[in-house]
Design a protein around this motif. Sequence first.
Motif, PDB file in Angstrom:
ATOM      1  N   HIS A   1       0.825  -1.212   0.000  1.00 51.33           N
ATOM      2  CA  HIS A   1       0.000   0.000   0.000  1.00 51.33           C
ATOM      3  C   HIS A   1       0.858   1.261   0.000  1.00 51.33           C
ATOM      4  CE1 HIS A   1      -3.358   2.644   0.994  1.00 51.33           C
ATOM      5  NE2 HIS A   1      -2.589   3.177   1.924  1.00 51.33           N
ATOM      6  N   ARG A   2       1.921   1.231   0.769  1.00 50.67           N
ATOM      7  CA  ARG A   2       2.795   2.406   0.890  1.00 50.67           C
ATOM      8  C   ARG A   2       3.519   2.677  -0.422  1.00 50.67           C
ATOM      9  NH1 ARG A   2       3.765   7.110   3.722  1.00 50.67           N
ATOM     10  NH2 ARG A   2       5.865   7.270   4.564  1.00 50.67           N
ATOM     11  N   SER A   3       4.351   1.738  -0.872  1.00 47.39           N
ATOM     12  CA  SER A   3       5.053   1.877  -2.152  1.00 47.39           C
ATOM     13  C   SER A   3       6.019   0.724  -2.359  1.00 47.39           C
ATOM     14  CB  SER A   3       5.829   3.199  -2.220  1.00 47.39           C
ATOM     15  OG  SER A   3       6.619   3.250  -3.393  1.00 47.39           O
TER      16      SER A   3
ATOM     17  N   ASP B   1       7.673   0.303  -5.094  1.00 43.93           N
ATOM     18  CA  ASP B   1       8.812   0.893  -5.791  1.00 43.93           C
ATOM     19  C   ASP B   1       9.848   1.398  -4.788  1.00 43.93           C
ATOM     20  OD1 ASP B   1      10.172   2.053  -8.189  1.00 43.93           O
ATOM     21  OD2 ASP B   1       9.681   3.938  -7.188  1.00 43.93           O
ATOM     22  N   LEU B   2       9.381   2.087  -3.774  1.00 42.25           N
ATOM     23  CA  LEU B   2      10.288   2.618  -2.760  1.00 42.25           C
ATOM     24  C   LEU B   2      10.928   1.487  -1.953  1.00 42.25           C
ATOM     25  CD1 LEU B   2      11.546   4.951  -1.272  1.00 42.25           C
ATOM     26  CD2 LEU B   2       9.499   5.120   0.121  1.00 42.25           C
TER      27      LEU B   2
ATOM     28  N   SER C   1      -0.276   6.334   1.277  1.00 40.30           N
ATOM     29  CA  SER C   1       0.452   5.898   0.082  1.00 40.30           C
ATOM     30  C   SER C   1       1.454   6.977  -0.331  1.00 40.30           C
ATOM     31  CB  SER C   1      -0.516   5.633  -1.069  1.00 40.30           C
ATOM     32  OG  SER C   1      -1.370   4.564  -0.764  1.00 40.30           O
ATOM     33  N   ILE C   2       2.563   6.535  -0.889  1.00 42.45           N
ATOM     34  CA  ILE C   2       3.592   7.469  -1.362  1.00 42.45           C
ATOM     35  C   ILE C   2       3.430   7.662  -2.859  1.00 42.45           C
ATOM     36  CG2 ILE C   2       6.072   7.746  -1.734  1.00 42.45           C
ATOM     37  CD1 ILE C   2       6.569   6.448   0.882  1.00 42.45           C
TER      38      ILE C   2
ATOM     39  N   ASN D   1       4.191   7.958  -6.667  1.00 40.83           N
ATOM     40  CA  ASN D   1       5.133   7.390  -7.613  1.00 40.83           C
ATOM     41  C   ASN D   1       5.707   8.528  -8.450  1.00 40.83           C
ATOM     42  OD1 ASN D   1       5.651   6.358 -10.554  1.00 40.83           O
ATOM     43  ND2 ASN D   1       5.812   4.552  -9.252  1.00 40.83           N
TER      44      ASN D   1
ATOM     45  N   TYR E   1      13.419   9.108  -1.715  1.00 41.81           N
ATOM     46  CA  TYR E   1      12.507   9.639  -2.723  1.00 41.81           C
ATOM     47  C   TYR E   1      12.694  11.143  -2.890  1.00 41.81           C
ATOM     48  CZ  TYR E   1       9.256   6.177  -4.628  1.00 41.81           C
ATOM     49  OH  TYR E   1       8.689   5.176  -5.363  1.00 41.81           O
TER      50      TYR E   1
END
Length: 438
Positions: A74-76, A78-79, A166-167, A169, A200
């Motif tokens: 949920h957060r990210s 990708d991160l 959420s972070i 993108n 990020y």
Amino acid sequence: MGNDLIVFDVKKLKMITKEEAHLVSKEIVNVREEVRDCPYLEEALKVLPVKGYRSAIGAYWNAVIDDIRQKIIHRSLDLFNKEVNPKKTIVHYEDFQDHVTDNDLIDGAYKIGVLSWEGRKLMHQCRETRNMFHGHPKSSDPGLLKVLNLISDCNKYVLSQEFPPSIINIETYLTQMDSVDYSRNKIAVDQAFTDLPSVYKTELSNRFLTTYISENISSDLRGNIEFCAPILWSSLTKEDKKQIGKRFDKLIVESDQKKIDRGLSYINLVAGMMYVNKASRRIIIEPVVDELFDSLDDWDKESKLVKEIKPFSRFIPEELLPKFIQAITRTYVGYEGSSSRFSRTNFYSDSAAPTIKEMFQSFDVESIDIFVSIVKEDTKIRRRIRGPGQLDRLRILGNILLENEIASDDSNDFIESLCDEDKTEEFFTKILPRIKKN
């Protein structure tokens, strides 16, 4: 899994006391509502009444791992991949099981803001508890207290905690910025950037600069970067800001004037000149200072050049300071004259004057000493302040410096004699024999 289920199980307890059952019931319900139906927690409940403590620890830990994975997704993802750098990029939930250890999962969750600092520490302790008592059958029996301690920590730091925001993108966000529909809401943008972990923020600040100096950028995206970049800059670390300064230094060396100009606009936009090295600043500033010095009484040029030099005024290299201060002091003082078009007798650049006053407000001790030296030595200034109008204008600058309250004793005494009309004769005496007041 609600209270009714727990009460039902408590009635069937055969091997733990009612007091122990009460403790279990009290701890087991300290989780979020949507987690209570987790099969791992149901399994823990089934084995606890018969003192299946090893199995209970393993089942409860599985529930924690599942919750952390869901929150990371949920957060990210990708991160998480950037922070943990697993052997295989995590794309789906199932990838965690094969490619991410519990240790890396906990550390990664902390780095991207899923776990708190304290939560990370306690989850590592819980992980060790699980490894010892569920992973090694020959270990001693854990006991109910050990189980309850693990349940309590897991509930407090994971299972009771709501999903984090959420972070953004970065690719998606930049695409969104390249649109007329992008909302320039300062509060929303600030919140989006504040929630970003450091890795990020570093990436986004570099993408902003790279995109901004590019030739292939739309006016929408350029304008939105101009809106967002100062907001992001305020939350960057000093190291991130230094990195941007070094990238601009590299642009100077590469000598692509168009990129230099766009990069300079970006540096001024975020007020990042202090992170540009001295050599780069001199390359940029010296031609402007020289042109301003040579453009005395050309009001249009003075206005243009003073505004151009304003962003650099707090970062003038030492070797350029005397010429810079001399140029802006001359420009502000102006000259006495007459004109068939104007009734005034004092002439100076009206539009340059307010900017020069702002620059004087940022003078440090060294700059004030240079100003005093220039007033004493500059023939053109000394000649012009014979007129009362020009002397009054010089006094305005002197008063600004007195209000700074940082001048050295000698400079302060000189400026006080300049600014006090009752000490006019004393002031002119201080610059004799260079000048005599008419």
